[in-house]
Design a protein around this motif. Structure first.
Motif, mmCIF file in Angstrom:
data_model
loop_
_atom_site.group_PDB
_atom_site.id
_atom_site.type_symbol
_atom_site.label_atom_id
_atom_site.label_comp_id
_atom_site.label_asym_id
_atom_site.label_seq_id
_atom_site.Cartn_x
_atom_site.Cartn_y
_atom_site.Cartn_z
ATOM 1 N N LEU A 1 -7.395 7.744 2.425
ATOM 2 C CA LEU A 1 -8.374 7.895 1.340
ATOM 3 C C LEU A 1 -8.475 9.349 0.896
ATOM 4 O O LEU A 1 -8.644 9.629 -0.296
ATOM 5 C CB LEU A 1 -9.746 7.407 1.805
ATOM 6 N N GLY A 2 -8.363 10.283 1.848
ATOM 7 C CA GLY A 2 -8.411 11.700 1.498
ATOM 8 C C GLY A 2 -7.293 12.086 0.554
ATOM 9 O O GLY A 2 -7.498 12.821 -0.420
ATOM 10 N N LEU A 3 -6.084 11.576 0.833
ATOM 11 C CA LEU A 3 -4.944 11.860 -0.050
ATOM 12 C C LEU A 3 -5.158 11.227 -1.420
ATOM 13 O O LEU A 3 -4.942 11.879 -2.458
ATOM 14 C CB LEU A 3 -3.658 11.331 0.587
ATOM 15 N N MET A 4 -5.595 9.967 -1.443
ATOM 16 C CA MET A 4 -5.806 9.276 -2.715
ATOM 17 C C MET A 4 -6.932 9.934 -3.513
ATOM 18 O O MET A 4 -6.828 10.084 -4.739
ATOM 19 C CB MET A 4 -6.123 7.801 -2.456
ATOM 20 N N LEU B 1 0.830 -1.207 0.000
ATOM 21 C CA LEU B 1 0.000 0.000 0.000
ATOM 22 C C LEU B 1 0.866 1.258 0.000
ATOM 23 O O LEU B 1 0.538 2.242 -0.679
ATOM 24 C CB LEU B 1 -0.928 0.001 1.209
ATOM 25 N N THR B 2 1.964 1.230 0.748
ATOM 26 C CA THR B 2 2.872 2.385 0.768
ATOM 27 C C THR B 2 3.446 2.644 -0.619
ATOM 28 O O THR B 2 3.492 3.796 -1.078
ATOM 29 C CB THR B 2 4.010 2.156 1.774
ATOM 30 N N GLU B 3 3.876 1.587 -1.289
ATOM 31 C CA GLU B 3 4.412 1.738 -2.646
ATOM 32 C C GLU B 3 3.339 2.272 -3.595
ATOM 33 O O GLU B 3 3.629 3.104 -4.464
ATOM 34 C CB GLU B 3 4.947 0.390 -3.150
ATOM 35 N N GLY C 1 4.956 14.910 -11.109
ATOM 36 C CA GLY C 1 4.851 16.167 -10.369
ATOM 37 C C GLY C 1 3.570 16.341 -9.582
ATOM 38 O O GLY C 1 3.257 17.445 -9.131
ATOM 39 N N ARG C 2 2.799 15.234 -9.364
ATOM 40 C CA ARG C 2 1.541 15.355 -8.623
ATOM 41 C C ARG C 2 1.788 15.830 -7.195
ATOM 42 O O ARG C 2 0.951 16.518 -6.612
ATOM 43 C CB ARG C 2 0.797 14.015 -8.595
ATOM 44 N N HIS C 3 2.936 15.433 -6.607
ATOM 45 C CA HIS C 3 3.258 15.864 -5.243
ATOM 46 C C HIS C 3 3.362 17.383 -5.157
ATOM 47 O O HIS C 3 3.109 17.974 -4.089
ATOM 48 C CB HIS C 3 4.586 15.230 -4.790
ATOM 49 N N TYR C 4 3.713 18.027 -6.278
ATOM 50 C CA TYR C 4 3.750 19.494 -6.299
ATOM 51 C C TYR C 4 2.378 20.069 -6.640
ATOM 52 O O TYR C 4 1.886 20.980 -5.972
ATOM 53 C CB TYR C 4 4.775 19.977 -7.321
ATOM 54 N N ALA D 1 3.739 5.897 -5.281
ATOM 55 C CA ALA D 1 3.804 5.942 -6.742
ATOM 56 C C ALA D 1 2.777 6.920 -7.309
ATOM 57 O O ALA D 1 3.065 7.657 -8.258
ATOM 58 C CB ALA D 1 3.578 4.545 -7.321
ATOM 59 N N LYS D 2 1.588 6.943 -6.728
ATOM 60 C CA LYS D 2 0.537 7.845 -7.212
ATOM 61 C C LYS D 2 0.848 9.294 -6.839
ATOM 62 O O LYS D 2 0.574 10.215 -7.604
ATOM 63 C CB LYS D 2 -0.802 7.425 -6.619
#
Length: 564
Positions: A341-344, A103-105, A115-118, A109-110
């Protein structure tokens, strides 16, 4: 993902695919083995109640031979219990770490791709804040508690099935007389335990209801407090130079006061639960003896059977009380799952929004062209508000172009070229097969050896160390040559000026065909910035260089301007 969907379904959509992942054969074998070991634990618990009955019957009969026999049996139970419990722990923890790893991976990955993290930081709602805590802490809690709750629920269901039968057989038939009316009840201990457990569960659920929201609030405030501490640590030099400690101290104390407030809210919820649990535990200890003892006093059962019925009653009540006993754990687990779930969901919405921008999206594509080409490019804000005029321009290889930066539009144009700012319209064509390199105001220097930090994102083996030393000398940083093997937090150790020199060294080592300089040399003395740009052009004569700078002395380096 609809808010009307059942929470459990949401969780299974998030974590369920683990059982169909590439290691599914091993995962299913571990799961089946865990189930089998749980069944063996229940069988052992049943056998212990039978052993207790035999032991107390032997004591009641004053049979020393019977006591000795049960002592030998106890040794076998002891060995079996240790073996089953140990193997069960090993298998459960293997399943736990495997699921958490998967799940962490999946989440990383998502979150880290394209650049989604930005981009997610640009979203206005806060259901994705503190992604570090959600990935590191909430995933751990979500998986740990999912395994623990699933195992305990399955264990309780098996225990309920096993001890209901035992208690039913022990209860026999009891006649209750109400005046002239007699009522015969079969398995009365079973019905008493069910009624007791239902009443306790309803009361316990009502008493523990505030715990879910209180736990969510506290975990959020704790994450915010950690984030503020990290933020101050990352900007410690700037804060120290401007003497902003008192402001930051007050900010930290405000953040910590929010933690204290959430802690107090959670304490009030815990008081309700403890108030209930304390009385419940006392009642659960005394009630089975009180309801089973009349049959022993009447001579209908032996002392051993009385002890067995008390234990069976307690096991059954314990099984039926699973929701009550796990209220706090369920609240904590659900809170952590909802944070993941909020992050996803935020990442899903981000991808959906970007993929459905249609014509209102800046499209970046590689093309068989010899120049960087902008066709009808217009920058827009997140809500569709226009930010720039239309750009129709072509920049050839080897050209040096100064970007006229209006309200940070130049920086957004660079992000659009990198695929990080799709909001707008038009098309950007990048020459196929030609490497691009972006130089931000402050280069990222990971806390590794200085050599690895300079070579990032490539491995240090990609460059000859002699070449790295030569580039450091070219930019006037030969003093750092002796520190190439040293590991340190370079963003804290080096000055902004030194970091920008290292950013230039990194560009020289990677030798890209297109370089985007976003105020990446503005910390240098004006003459030195112009000299570094000339060095860049000399070492990479065929590279196109687009620059955002506020230094007038660097403007002469550029052949023309592009207004955004």
């Amino acid at each position: 993902m609809s808010h009307n969907e059942n929470f459990f379904i949401k969780f299974m959509k998030l974590g369920g695919p683990y059982w169909s992942s590439k290691n599914r054969l091993i995962i299913w074998l571990e799961t089946i083995l865990l189930v089998a070991l749980t069944v063996m634990q229940i069988k052992l618990a049943v056998y212990i109640t039978q052993w207790n009955a035999a032991l107390f019957d032997a004591i009641e009969q004053r049979s020393m031979a019977g006591v000795k026999t049960q002592a030998v049996v106890l040794i076998l139970i002891f060995i079996g219990s240790i073996a089953i419990t140990t193997v069960h722990l090993i298998v459960k923890r293997r399943l736990l770490i495997g699921w958490r790893t998967w799940l962490t991976e999946k989440v990383i990955a998502k979150w880290i791709q394209q650049g989604r993290h930005y981009q997610i930081t640009l979203l206005s709602h806060n259901d994705h804040d503190n992604p570090d805590g959600r990935i590191a802490e909430d995933i751990r809690i979500a998986i740990d508690d999912a395994i623990a709750l699933s195992h305990s629920l399955f264990y309780c269901l098996l225990m309920l099935a096993s001890f209901t039968r035992i208690l039913w057989d022990i209860s026999g038939r009891v006649v209750f007389e109400f005046g002239s009316v007699s009522v015969q009840v079969i398995g009365y201990l079973v019905w008493i335990s069910i009624c007791y457990s239902i009443c306790a569960s309803i009361l316990g659920w009502w008493m523990g209801k505030p715990m879910t929201s209180a736990t969510h609030t506290r975990q959020t405030q704790e994450a915010n407090f950690r984030h503020d501490l990290i933020d101050i640590q990352n900007n410690s030099q700037a804060i120290a130079l401007i003497r902003g400690e008192s402001n930051e101290q007050e900010r930290l104390l405000d953040s910590f006061r929010a933690v204290i407030g959430s802690f107090a809210e959670e304490t009030r919820a815990w008081i309700r639960i403890q108030f209930f649990s304390s009385g419940y535990s006392v009642a659960s200890m005394a009630l089975p003896v009180l309801v089973a003892s009349p049959r022993y006093v009447a001579g209908a059962i032996s002392l051993g059977v009385l002890i067995q019925s008390v234990q069976a009653f307690q096991h059954m009540v314990s099984a039926l009380s699973w929701p009550v006993d796990n209220m706090a754990t369920i609240a904590k687990w659900r809170t952590s799952v909802e944070r993941v779930l909020g992050l996803m969901n935020a990442l899903d919405h981000l991808e959906h929004d970007i993929s459905h921008l249609n014509s209102h999206q800046i499209r970046v594509q590689e093309a068989e062209v010899a120049a960087l080409r902008f066709t009808g490019v217009r920058l827009e804000g997140l809500e569709g508000e226009p930010l720039s005029s239309m750009v129709n321009h072509e920049i050839k290889a080897g050209e040096h172009v100064l970007i006229s930066d209006q309200a940070n539009n130049g920086a957004k144009l660079f992000k659009a070229i990198a695929g990080l700012w799709p909001w707008g319209s038009g098309r950007i064509e990048v020459p196929a097969g030609q490497a691009t390199f972006f130089m931000p105001p402050k280069p990222y220097l990971p806390a590794k050896s200085l050599l690895e930090a300079i070579c990032y994102p490539k491995h240090k083996a990609a460059f000859d160390q002699t070449e790295v030393e030569k580039k450091l000398e070219q930019v006037g940083q030969q003093a750092l040559v002796n520190q190439l093997s040293r590991v340190d937090a370079w963003e804290d150790v080096l000055s902004n000026e030194q970091q920008q020199y290292l950013g230039l060294v990194r560009a020289l080592l990677h030798r890209p065909q297109w370089i985007f300089v976003q105020e990446a040399l503005d910390s240098l003395p004006p003459d030195d910035e112009a000299r570094m740009l000339r060095l860049l052009a000399h070492e990479l004569p065929h590279a196109g260089i687009l620059t955002i700078t506020h230094q007038p002395s660097a403007q002469a380096f550029h052949q023309r301007k592009l207004k955004v």
